[in-house]
Design a protein around this motif. Structure first.
Motif, mmCIF file in Angstrom:
data_model
loop_
_atom_site.group_PDB
_atom_site.id
_atom_site.type_symbol
_atom_site.label_atom_id
_atom_site.label_comp_id
_atom_site.label_asym_id
_atom_site.label_seq_id
_atom_site.Cartn_x
_atom_site.Cartn_y
_atom_site.Cartn_z
ATOM 1 N N TRP A 22 30.587 45.780 43.520
ATOM 2 C CA TRP A 22 31.907 45.423 42.983
ATOM 3 C C TRP A 22 32.228 46.243 41.733
ATOM 4 C CZ3 TRP A 22 31.330 39.329 42.978
ATOM 5 C CH2 TRP A 22 31.087 38.912 44.283
ATOM 6 N N LEU A 23 31.204 46.530 40.936
ATOM 7 C CA LEU A 23 31.438 47.240 39.676
ATOM 8 C C LEU A 23 31.974 48.645 39.896
ATOM 9 C CD1 LEU A 23 28.292 46.184 37.606
ATOM 10 C CD2 LEU A 23 30.652 45.455 37.246
ATOM 11 N N THR A 24 31.609 49.245 41.028
ATOM 12 C CA THR A 24 32.002 50.639 41.257
ATOM 13 C C THR A 24 33.513 50.792 41.400
ATOM 14 O OG1 THR A 24 31.642 50.345 43.628
ATOM 15 C CG2 THR A 24 29.811 51.232 42.330
ATOM 16 N N TRP A 25 34.208 49.735 41.836
ATOM 17 C CA TRP A 25 35.672 49.861 41.912
ATOM 18 C C TRP A 25 36.386 48.971 40.892
ATOM 19 C CZ3 TRP A 25 38.456 45.511 43.289
ATOM 20 C CH2 TRP A 25 37.761 44.498 43.941
ATOM 21 N N PHE A 26 35.733 47.947 40.397
ATOM 22 C CA PHE A 26 36.386 47.089 39.398
ATOM 23 C C PHE A 26 36.507 47.802 38.050
ATOM 24 C CE2 PHE A 26 36.869 42.654 40.909
ATOM 25 C CZ PHE A 26 37.961 42.339 40.118
ATOM 26 N N ALA A 27 35.507 48.570 37.687
ATOM 27 C CA ALA A 27 35.539 49.248 36.379
ATOM 28 C C ALA A 27 36.690 50.248 36.292
ATOM 29 C CB ALA A 27 34.189 49.913 36.111
ATOM 30 N N PRO A 28 36.817 51.199 37.240
ATOM 31 C CA PRO A 28 37.956 52.142 37.139
ATOM 32 C C PRO A 28 39.300 51.459 37.302
ATOM 33 C CG PRO A 28 36.726 52.497 39.179
ATOM 34 C CD PRO A 28 35.922 51.570 38.355
ATOM 35 N N ALA A 212 46.229 43.486 34.243
ATOM 36 C CA ALA A 212 45.155 44.352 33.747
ATOM 37 C C ALA A 212 44.108 43.542 32.984
ATOM 38 C CB ALA A 212 45.750 45.422 32.834
ATOM 39 N N TYR A 213 44.565 42.580 32.172
ATOM 40 C CA TYR A 213 43.627 41.741 31.431
ATOM 41 C C TYR A 213 42.792 40.887 32.372
ATOM 42 C CZ TYR A 213 45.024 42.557 26.566
ATOM 43 O OH TYR A 213 45.222 43.104 25.327
ATOM 44 N N TYR A 214 43.390 40.388 33.453
ATOM 45 C CA TYR A 214 42.623 39.601 34.431
ATOM 46 C C TYR A 214 41.514 40.452 35.041
ATOM 47 C CZ TYR A 214 44.956 35.070 34.820
ATOM 48 O OH TYR A 214 45.400 33.791 34.582
ATOM 49 N N CYS A 215 41.845 41.702 35.382
ATOM 50 C CA CYS A 215 40.824 42.590 35.954
ATOM 51 C C CYS A 215 39.738 42.882 34.932
ATOM 52 C CB CYS A 215 41.474 43.891 36.420
ATOM 53 S SG CYS A 215 42.482 43.724 37.894
ATOM 54 N N PHE A 216 40.142 43.120 33.685
ATOM 55 C CA PHE A 216 39.161 43.403 32.635
ATOM 56 C C PHE A 216 38.293 42.174 32.377
ATOM 57 C CE2 PHE A 216 37.937 43.617 28.107
ATOM 58 C CZ PHE A 216 37.192 44.772 28.158
ATOM 59 N N TYR A 217 38.901 40.991 32.417
ATOM 60 C CA TYR A 217 38.136 39.754 32.231
ATOM 61 C C TYR A 217 37.083 39.618 33.336
ATOM 62 C CZ TYR A 217 37.033 34.805 31.669
ATOM 63 O OH TYR A 217 36.365 33.620 31.487
#
Length: 252
Positions: A22-28, A212-217
């Motif tokens: 999940w991190l590979t696409w959530f981070a960018p 964007a904040y939800y994704c960053f959270y």
């Protein structure tokens, strides 16, 4: 048998293994949305007729406020699941959510003060919204401290979960404080029922910032929880194998 899938989701090892992908696409995705939303709001949204450019701090302040409240519910739900089903992972999520929620709440209070000075002529006013947001910060900090200083892990998790559940009473009070008490704060600009009071040219970048904040959270919660898993499961065989594998890869 029917609950096996549920308990599988509650496995720390299952969470750690699957969130690597999940991190590979959530981070960018999180970084891209943050850059797009904040650039749109801070640089290209129109100037407000009354507040000038000082209103632009809303693109930092309001999404942080939304996540500080929504994140509290998530933390309390995780604690409740841990209490009811006696699962380890929800307690780890709860503790991780406390750190992130405290950071978002502090950001909300700081940016609110910076916005308050040019708007109201003061950095701080003891009105209902500010007071209950401050209580929210204390609740987050209390759960963090309780989770760290309590000598017995299970007892600490249960105490934190109970405190988190009790503290949910504070969240709807924050939501309705501007309606229940006369306040410097204006009523909500975005309404789920009825028309929002903010112009679409300012609203759209604000909604993008909230997304964007939800994704960053979510990204932050995954990273914190993975760290919490490694700390708590350090003595298990699978973590020992994981560390050995990563050490070998580093030497290669």
């Amino acid at each position: 048998m029917a609950w096996q899938w549920f308990h599988k989701l509650g496995s720390p090892r299952w969470f750690y293994d699957n969130t690597s992908r999940w991190l590979t696409w959530f981070a960018p995705l999180s970084i891209a949305l943050l850059l797009l939303g904040l650039s749109w709001g801070l640089a290209f949204a129109p100037v407000d007729a009354k507040q000038g450019n000082s209103y632009r701090i809303i693109y930092i302040h309001m999404p942080a406020a939304v996540l500080s409240l929504a994140g509290y519910y998530l933390m309390a739900i995780a604690g409740g699941i841990g209490l009811i089903w006696k699962m380890k992972l929800p307690f780890m999520v709860m503790q991780s959510a406390a750190y992130i929620g405290a950071a978002f709440t502090a950001l909300t209070l700081i940016t609110g003060s910076l916005w308050g000075y040019p708007t109201w002529g003061t950095f701080w006013e003891w009105d209902a919204r500010n007071i209950f947001m401050l209580i929210l910060l204390f609740l987050y900090l209390s759960i963090i401290m309780l989770g760290r200083v309590y000598p017995v892990r299970d007892a600490a998790d249960k105490a934190c979960a109970i405190l988190a559940l009790v503290g949910t009473v504070n969240v709807p009070i924050i939501y309705k404080s501007v309606d229940w008490w006369y306040s410097l704060h204006q009523p909500a600009s975005i309404k789920f029922t009825g028309s929002s009071s903010i112009h679409p040219s300012m609203l759209y970048p604000l909604l993008l910032c909230i997304l964007a904040y939800y994704c960053f959270y979510t990204l932050s919660l995954i990273l914190y929880t993975r760290q919490e898993i490694l700390a708590r499961e350090a003595r298990t065989k699978w973590v020992a194998e994981l560390v050995s594998k990563q050490t070998a890869n580093t030497k290669d």
